[in-house]
Design an enzyme around this catalytic site. Structure first.
Site, PDB file in Angstrom:
ATOM      1  N   GLU A  29     -22.350 -22.050  -4.306  1.00  0.00           N
ATOM      2  CA  GLU A  29     -23.130 -22.724  -5.360  1.00  0.00           C
ATOM      3  C   GLU A  29     -23.543 -24.126  -4.900  1.00  0.00           C
ATOM      4  O   GLU A  29     -24.659 -24.573  -5.172  1.00  0.00           O
ATOM      5  CB  GLU A  29     -22.306 -22.787  -6.649  1.00  0.00           C
ATOM      6  CG  GLU A  29     -22.119 -21.398  -7.249  1.00  0.00           C
ATOM      7  CD  GLU A  29     -21.167 -21.373  -8.438  1.00  0.00           C
ATOM      8  OE1 GLU A  29     -20.025 -21.859  -8.290  1.00  0.00           O
ATOM      9  OE2 GLU A  29     -21.558 -20.875  -9.497  1.00  0.00           O
ATOM     10  N   GLY A  35     -17.808 -21.606  -5.486  1.00  0.00           N
ATOM     11  CA  GLY A  35     -18.387 -22.939  -5.646  1.00  0.00           C
ATOM     12  C   GLY A  35     -18.982 -23.470  -4.347  1.00  0.00           C
ATOM     13  O   GLY A  35     -19.905 -24.283  -4.369  1.00  0.00           O
ATOM     14  N   GLU A  48     -15.850 -14.667  -7.348  1.00  0.00           N
ATOM     15  CA  GLU A  48     -15.064 -15.061  -8.521  1.00  0.00           C
ATOM     16  C   GLU A  48     -14.547 -13.860  -9.295  1.00  0.00           C
ATOM     17  O   GLU A  48     -13.508 -13.926  -9.943  1.00  0.00           O
ATOM     18  CB  GLU A  48     -15.907 -15.950  -9.452  1.00  0.00           C
ATOM     19  CG  GLU A  48     -16.167 -17.360  -8.915  1.00  0.00           C
ATOM     20  CD  GLU A  48     -17.449 -17.480  -8.099  1.00  0.00           C
ATOM     21  OE1 GLU A  48     -17.962 -16.442  -7.610  1.00  0.00           O
ATOM     22  OE2 GLU A  48     -17.927 -18.614  -7.937  1.00  0.00           O
TER      23      GLU A  48
HETATM   24  C1  HXC Z   1      -7.562 -23.076  -3.182  1.00  0.00           C
HETATM   25  C2  HXC Z   1      -7.717 -21.977  -1.190  1.00  0.00           C
HETATM   26  C3  HXC Z   1      -8.974 -21.458  -1.567  1.00  0.00           C
HETATM   27  C4  HXC Z   1      -9.495 -21.835  -2.831  1.00  0.00           C
HETATM   28  C5  HXC Z   1      -8.490 -20.711   0.389  1.00  0.00           C
HETATM   29  N1  HXC Z   1      -7.464 -21.490   0.028  1.00  0.00           N
HETATM   30  N2  HXC Z   1      -9.421 -20.667  -0.553  1.00  0.00           N
HETATM   31  N3  HXC Z   1      -7.025 -22.773  -1.985  1.00  0.00           N
HETATM   32  N4  HXC Z   1      -8.742 -22.631  -3.596  1.00  0.00           N
HETATM   33  N5  HXC Z   1     -10.696 -21.442  -3.261  1.00  0.00           N
HETATM   34  C6  HXC Z   1      -6.245 -21.783   0.767  1.00  0.00           C
HETATM   35  C7  HXC Z   1      -5.290 -20.607   0.800  1.00  0.00           C
HETATM   36  O1  HXC Z   1      -4.527 -20.559  -0.360  1.00  0.00           O
HETATM   37  C8  HXC Z   1      -4.475 -20.922   2.027  1.00  0.00           C
HETATM   38  O2  HXC Z   1      -3.509 -21.904   1.713  1.00  0.00           O
HETATM   39  C9  HXC Z   1      -5.479 -21.566   2.967  1.00  0.00           C
HETATM   40  O3  HXC Z   1      -6.558 -22.022   2.138  1.00  0.00           O
HETATM   41  C10 HXC Z   1      -6.062 -20.577   3.975  1.00  0.00           C
HETATM   42  O4  HXC Z   1      -6.565 -19.439   3.273  1.00  0.00           O
HETATM   43  P1  HXC Z   1      -6.117 -17.937   3.606  1.00  0.00           P
HETATM   44  O5  HXC Z   1      -6.367 -17.126   2.377  1.00  0.00           O
HETATM   45  O6  HXC Z   1      -4.743 -17.903   4.196  1.00  0.00           O
HETATM   46  O7  HXC Z   1      -7.148 -17.590   4.762  1.00  0.00           O
HETATM   47  P2  HXC Z   1      -7.773 -16.151   5.117  1.00  0.00           P
HETATM   48  O8  HXC Z   1      -6.721 -15.097   5.093  1.00  0.00           O
HETATM   49  O9  HXC Z   1      -8.540 -16.362   6.382  1.00  0.00           O
HETATM   50  O10 HXC Z   1      -8.784 -15.830   3.937  1.00  0.00           O
HETATM   51  C11 HXC Z   1      -9.929 -16.649   3.747  1.00  0.00           C
HETATM   52  C12 HXC Z   1     -10.579 -16.349   2.376  1.00  0.00           C
HETATM   53  C13 HXC Z   1      -9.527 -16.464   1.257  1.00  0.00           C
HETATM   54  C14 HXC Z   1     -11.180 -14.929   2.381  1.00  0.00           C
HETATM   55  C15 HXC Z   1     -11.717 -17.344   2.192  1.00  0.00           C
HETATM   56  O11 HXC Z   1      -8.856 -17.718   1.416  1.00  0.00           O
HETATM   57  C16 HXC Z   1     -10.092 -16.397  -0.113  1.00  0.00           C
HETATM   58  O12 HXC Z   1     -10.396 -15.302  -0.608  1.00  0.00           O
HETATM   59  N6  HXC Z   1     -10.186 -17.563  -0.762  1.00  0.00           N
HETATM   60  C17 HXC Z   1     -10.619 -17.633  -2.164  1.00  0.00           C
HETATM   61  C18 HXC Z   1     -12.132 -17.420  -2.271  1.00  0.00           C
HETATM   62  C19 HXC Z   1     -12.577 -17.452  -3.733  1.00  0.00           C
HETATM   63  O13 HXC Z   1     -12.143 -16.650  -4.560  1.00  0.00           O
HETATM   64  N7  HXC Z   1     -13.422 -18.400  -4.028  1.00  0.00           N
HETATM   65  C20 HXC Z   1     -13.956 -18.592  -5.399  1.00  0.00           C
HETATM   66  C21 HXC Z   1     -13.084 -19.573  -6.136  1.00  0.00           C
HETATM   67  S1  HXC Z   1     -13.563 -19.766  -7.810  1.00  0.00           S
HETATM   68  P3  HXC Z   1      -1.931 -21.649   1.899  1.00  0.00           P
HETATM   69  O14 HXC Z   1      -1.325 -22.939   1.455  1.00  0.00           O
HETATM   70  O15 HXC Z   1      -1.604 -20.476   1.079  1.00  0.00           O
HETATM   71  O16 HXC Z   1      -1.794 -21.387   3.366  1.00  0.00           O
HETATM   72  C22 HXC Z   1     -14.905 -20.726  -7.748  1.00  0.00           C
HETATM   73  C23 HXC Z   1     -15.548 -21.002  -9.079  1.00  0.00           C
HETATM   74  C24 HXC Z   1     -16.617 -22.020  -8.953  1.00  0.00           C
HETATM   75  O17 HXC Z   1     -15.347 -21.160  -6.738  1.00  0.00           O
HETATM   76  C25 HXC Z   1     -16.902 -22.638 -10.289  1.00  0.00           C
HETATM   77  C26 HXC Z   1     -17.776 -23.851 -10.203  1.00  0.00           C
HETATM   78  C27 HXC Z   1     -17.292 -24.973  -9.410  1.00  0.00           C
END
Ligand code: HXC
Length: 257
Positions: free
Chosen positions: A111, A108, A131
């Site tokens: 996006e 997102g 995603e």
């Molecule tokens: C909720 C998130 C998050 C997310 C990171 N965090 N991304 N929380 N939603 N999308 C949180 C983690 O849980 C963690 O919290 C803290 O942020 C730091 O992240 P880490 O994972 O510890 O950091 P790092 O190891 O540096 O990895 C960074 C990262 C990874 C590669 C960006 O966080 C990641 O893969 N995030 C998810 C990316 C993703 O899949 N995005 C798409 C989401 S779906 P804690 O409390 O555990 O320390 C989407 C659909 C859109 O966007 C639809 C329309 C709106």
């Protein structure tokens, strides 16, 4: 107005909104999105503001929608909440909107950046639609805007295989306007916004509409709309001033009408 998830300020004629959920890498929860849209709409309605900038921090523009907020929801709950419906209000903003992107710009987050009119990227920026790694697909334009911006081959790889691309690659494939050192990213975006904000406002508004229409309309309709907007601008004081200033070899003084 006070906000929980964003920081809002004015720099010259630029309205600036920065995400402020650093521990969560600026994950876009419903509260943040509502505040973002509300703040941008307020700037859009403010005559002293000519352009808008949205930014994250050095580590992340935004790491996507808040996974923890939506993980347990059912399809019907997702549909009835329709949190992505709020994003339609971003498309209706009339003033140019520029994203300043450093660090993670994922899901997102990407996006949202692509919903903006331009993207200034830091060298540290990483763009992706991961995603697929969590069992879903993009839901706020990722499959559509990314494909239009970078073409089918790369879009398929990013959406089907979660590949992240660097700022340099994003620049080469036309996703971003420019790549700058991380420490300069926000200032560059604000400077670009300020330059646009100093231009004739009615012409800027119609220019944004016309370019965006290129993605929605057949060429014949787009050309006709563009021509009408061009002719219509001859009813503005700023057209008379702009052309007179050119002929008289002096800077124009815009009135916004
Ligand atoms: C909720 C998130 C998050 C997310 C990171 N965090 N991304 N929380 N939603 N999308 C949180 C983690 O849980 C963690 O919290 C803290 O942020 C730091 O992240 P880490 O994972 O510890 O950091 P790092 O190891 O540096 O990895 C960074 C990262 C990874 C590669 C960006 O966080 C990641 O893969 N995030 C998810 C990316 C993703 O899949 N995005 C798409 C989401 S779906 P804690 O409390 O555990 O320390 C989407 C659909 C859109 O966007 C639809 C329309 C709106």
């Amino acid at each position: 107005m006070s906000y929980q998830y964003i920081l809002v300020e004015t720099r010259g004629r630029v309205g600036l909104v920065r995400f402020n959920r650093p521990k969560e890498l600026n994950a876009l929860n419903a509260g943040l999105m509502e505040e973002l849209v509300t703040a941008l709409e307020a700037f859009d309605a403010e005559p002293a503001i000519g352009a808008l900038v949205v930014a994250g921090n050095e580590r992340a523009f935004a790491a996507g929608a808040d996974i923890k907020e939506m993980a347990g929801l059912s399809a019907v709950e997702m549909l009835t909440r329709d949190s992505i419906g709020r994003w339609d209000r971003l498309r209706r903003l009339r003033k140019p909107l520029i994203a300043a992107v450093a660090g993670f710009c994922l899901g997102g987050g990407n996006e949202l950046a692509m919903t903006c009119d331009m993207i200034v990227a830091a060298e540290t920026a990483r763009f992706g639609q991961p995603e697929i790694n969590i069992g879903v697909i993009p839901g706020a334009g990722g499959t559509q805007r990314l494909t239009r911006a970078v073409g089918k081959a790369l879009a398929m790889e990013m959406v089907l295989n979660g590949r992240l691309i660097t700022a340099e690659e994003a620049y080469r494939c036309g996703l971003v306007n420019r790549v700058v050192p991380a420490e300069a990213c926000l200032d560059e975006a604000v400077a670009l916004a300020q330059q646009i904000a100093e231009r004739a406002p009615v012409a800027v508004r119609l220019a944004k509409e016309a370019v965006n229409a290129a993605f929605e309309t057949p060429l014949t309709d787009g050309l006709a709309d563009e021509r009408r907007a061009f002719y219509m601008l001859f009813s503005t004081a700023d057209q008379k001033e702009g052309m007179a200033a050119f002929i008289e070899k002096r800077p124009p003084q815009w009135q916004g009408r």
